[in-house]
Write a protein that holds these residues in place. Sequence first.
Motif, PDB file in Angstrom:
ATOM      1  N   LEU A 101      -1.684  22.475   1.733  1.00  0.00           N
ATOM      2  CA  LEU A 101      -0.324  22.783   2.166  1.00  0.00           C
ATOM      3  C   LEU A 101      -0.318  23.785   3.305  1.00  0.00           C
ATOM      4  CD1 LEU A 101       1.420  23.183  -1.315  1.00  0.00           C
ATOM      5  CD2 LEU A 101       1.230  21.126   0.114  1.00  0.00           C
ATOM      6  N   ARG A 102      -1.204  24.779   3.213  1.00  0.00           N
ATOM      7  CA  ARG A 102      -1.289  25.803   4.260  1.00  0.00           C
ATOM      8  C   ARG A 102      -2.745  26.143   4.466  1.00  0.00           C
ATOM      9  NH1 ARG A 102       1.422  31.359   2.932  1.00  0.00           N
ATOM     10  NH2 ARG A 102      -0.516  31.727   1.820  1.00  0.00           N
ATOM     11  N   TRP A 103      -3.165  26.121   5.705  1.00  0.00           N
ATOM     12  CA  TRP A 103      -4.510  26.495   6.092  1.00  0.00           C
ATOM     13  C   TRP A 103      -4.462  27.976   6.431  1.00  0.00           C
ATOM     14  CZ3 TRP A 103      -6.929  24.205  11.166  1.00  0.00           C
ATOM     15  CH2 TRP A 103      -8.106  24.866  11.456  1.00  0.00           C
ATOM     16  N   GLY A 104      -5.118  28.786   5.628  1.00  0.00           N
ATOM     17  CA  GLY A 104      -5.144  30.223   5.852  1.00  0.00           C
ATOM     18  C   GLY A 104      -6.552  30.665   6.192  1.00  0.00           C
ATOM     19  N   ARG A 105      -7.097  31.570   5.369  1.00  0.00           N
ATOM     20  CA  ARG A 105      -8.421  32.123   5.650  1.00  0.00           C
ATOM     21  C   ARG A 105      -9.545  31.135   5.390  1.00  0.00           C
ATOM     22  NH1 ARG A 105      -8.845  37.456   2.763  1.00  0.00           N
ATOM     23  NH2 ARG A 105     -10.881  37.478   3.744  1.00  0.00           N
ATOM     24  N   LEU A 106      -9.274  30.083   4.649  1.00  0.00           N
ATOM     25  CA  LEU A 106     -10.280  29.048   4.393  1.00  0.00           C
ATOM     26  C   LEU A 106      -9.812  27.761   5.063  1.00  0.00           C
ATOM     27  CD1 LEU A 106     -10.851  29.765   0.598  1.00  0.00           C
ATOM     28  CD2 LEU A 106     -12.202  30.596   2.532  1.00  0.00           C
ATOM     29  N   GLY A 107     -10.612  27.234   5.957  1.00  0.00           N
ATOM     30  CA  GLY A 107     -10.225  26.050   6.713  1.00  0.00           C
ATOM     31  C   GLY A 107     -10.516  24.747   5.991  1.00  0.00           C
ATOM     32  N   PRO A 108      -9.942  23.650   6.496  1.00  0.00           N
ATOM     33  CA  PRO A 108     -10.101  22.340   5.850  1.00  0.00           C
ATOM     34  C   PRO A 108     -11.555  21.906   5.674  1.00  0.00           C
ATOM     35  CG  PRO A 108      -8.415  22.238   7.543  1.00  0.00           C
ATOM     36  CD  PRO A 108      -9.061  23.579   7.653  1.00  0.00           C
ATOM     37  N   ALA A 109     -12.389  22.102   6.677  1.00  0.00           N
ATOM     38  CA  ALA A 109     -13.790  21.668   6.568  1.00  0.00           C
ATOM     39  C   ALA A 109     -14.502  22.412   5.441  1.00  0.00           C
ATOM     40  CB  ALA A 109     -14.519  21.867   7.890  1.00  0.00           C
ATOM     41  N   PHE A 110     -14.251  23.702   5.323  1.00  0.00           N
ATOM     42  CA  PHE A 110     -14.856  24.492   4.251  1.00  0.00           C
ATOM     43  C   PHE A 110     -14.369  24.001   2.892  1.00  0.00           C
ATOM     44  CE2 PHE A 110     -14.711  27.996   1.229  1.00  0.00           C
ATOM     45  CZ  PHE A 110     -16.036  28.389   1.226  1.00  0.00           C
ATOM     46  N   LEU A 111     -13.071  23.799   2.740  1.00  0.00           N
ATOM     47  CA  LEU A 111     -12.495  23.374   1.462  1.00  0.00           C
ATOM     48  C   LEU A 111     -12.985  21.984   1.055  1.00  0.00           C
ATOM     49  CD1 LEU A 111      -8.886  24.704   2.064  1.00  0.00           C
ATOM     50  CD2 LEU A 111     -10.600  25.669   0.507  1.00  0.00           C
ATOM     51  N   SER A 133      -3.656  33.437   2.288  1.00  0.00           N
ATOM     52  CA  SER A 133      -4.565  32.542   1.581  1.00  0.00           C
ATOM     53  C   SER A 133      -4.283  31.099   1.965  1.00  0.00           C
ATOM     54  CB  SER A 133      -4.407  32.710   0.065  1.00  0.00           C
ATOM     55  OG  SER A 133      -3.130  32.283  -0.358  1.00  0.00           O
ATOM     56  N   SER A 134      -5.274  30.252   1.812  1.00  0.00           N
ATOM     57  CA  SER A 134      -5.073  28.813   1.963  1.00  0.00           C
ATOM     58  C   SER A 134      -4.437  28.324   0.674  1.00  0.00           C
ATOM     59  CB  SER A 134      -6.411  28.106   2.195  1.00  0.00           C
ATOM     60  OG  SER A 134      -6.983  28.559   3.400  1.00  0.00           O
ATOM     61  N   ILE A 135      -3.576  27.312   0.768  1.00  0.00           N
ATOM     62  CA  ILE A 135      -2.889  26.788  -0.412  1.00  0.00           C
ATOM     63  C   ILE A 135      -3.209  25.304  -0.547  1.00  0.00           C
ATOM     64  CG2 ILE A 135      -0.687  26.408  -1.561  1.00  0.00           C
ATOM     65  CD1 ILE A 135       0.476  28.686   0.136  1.00  0.00           C
ATOM     66  N   VAL A 136      -3.732  24.930  -1.722  1.00  0.00           N
ATOM     67  CA  VAL A 136      -4.053  23.537  -2.028  1.00  0.00           C
ATOM     68  C   VAL A 136      -3.280  23.140  -3.275  1.00  0.00           C
ATOM     69  CG1 VAL A 136      -5.867  21.881  -2.627  1.00  0.00           C
ATOM     70  CG2 VAL A 136      -6.360  23.739  -1.013  1.00  0.00           C
ATOM     71  N   SER A 137      -2.561  22.032  -3.199  1.00  0.00           N
ATOM     72  CA  SER A 137      -1.773  21.566  -4.329  1.00  0.00           C
ATOM     73  C   SER A 137      -2.469  20.445  -5.082  1.00  0.00           C
ATOM     74  CB  SER A 137      -0.405  21.061  -3.858  1.00  0.00           C
ATOM     75  OG  SER A 137       0.325  20.553  -4.959  1.00  0.00           O
TER      76      SER A 137
END
Length: 184
Positions: A149-159, A135-139
């Motif tokens: 914190l970690r780019w997983g299955r959801l990338g920065p542009a999407f988030l 998973s992607s992790i957002v703090s």
Amino acid sequence: AAAVCRLQAAKGRDWQTPPPVLIADLEDLNGLAAAVPPAARRLAAACWPGPLTLVFDLAPQAGLGLGDGAATVAVRLPDCEPLRRLLRRVGPLAVSSANRHGRRPATTAAEALSELGGRVALCVDGGPTPGPVPSSIVSFAAGAGGRLLRWGRLGPAFLRRFAPGLDSSAAVSPAAASGSETAD
């Protein structure tokens, strides 16, 4: 607390990083997170259930037993209805990926048993996971306005569609390193 201690021991993990917590419904955040900023609520509404972990300052009344001095909680709402039904019955659960700390997560029950062997008392086989990309992790802890914190299955542009101020400057990208696809 005793179960969390056994989980950490099975993983071979120290107490620097408390285990994440799974919830059944978005409303379960209310008892776990000290505060849930609007950007976090938008991300949760758009991406849960799914491969997104959100980190918050731990609510003083949470009582999760995540370890002495645990100040934050990493929360995920899984995209697995049988698991969410269980969570509705028992409440939020501290969990971990089915692997030893620092190793690739298992994607099948057979891989998990091979990895963890006699360290676990029970293995429930719900079929294979969607793959090894985490998973992607957002703090949103310590007043953060949203830090990837970690780019997983959801990338920065999407988030960023849901959290426009998201800081991704120091994000780790296991998906990019493995060549796996992510939602961008």
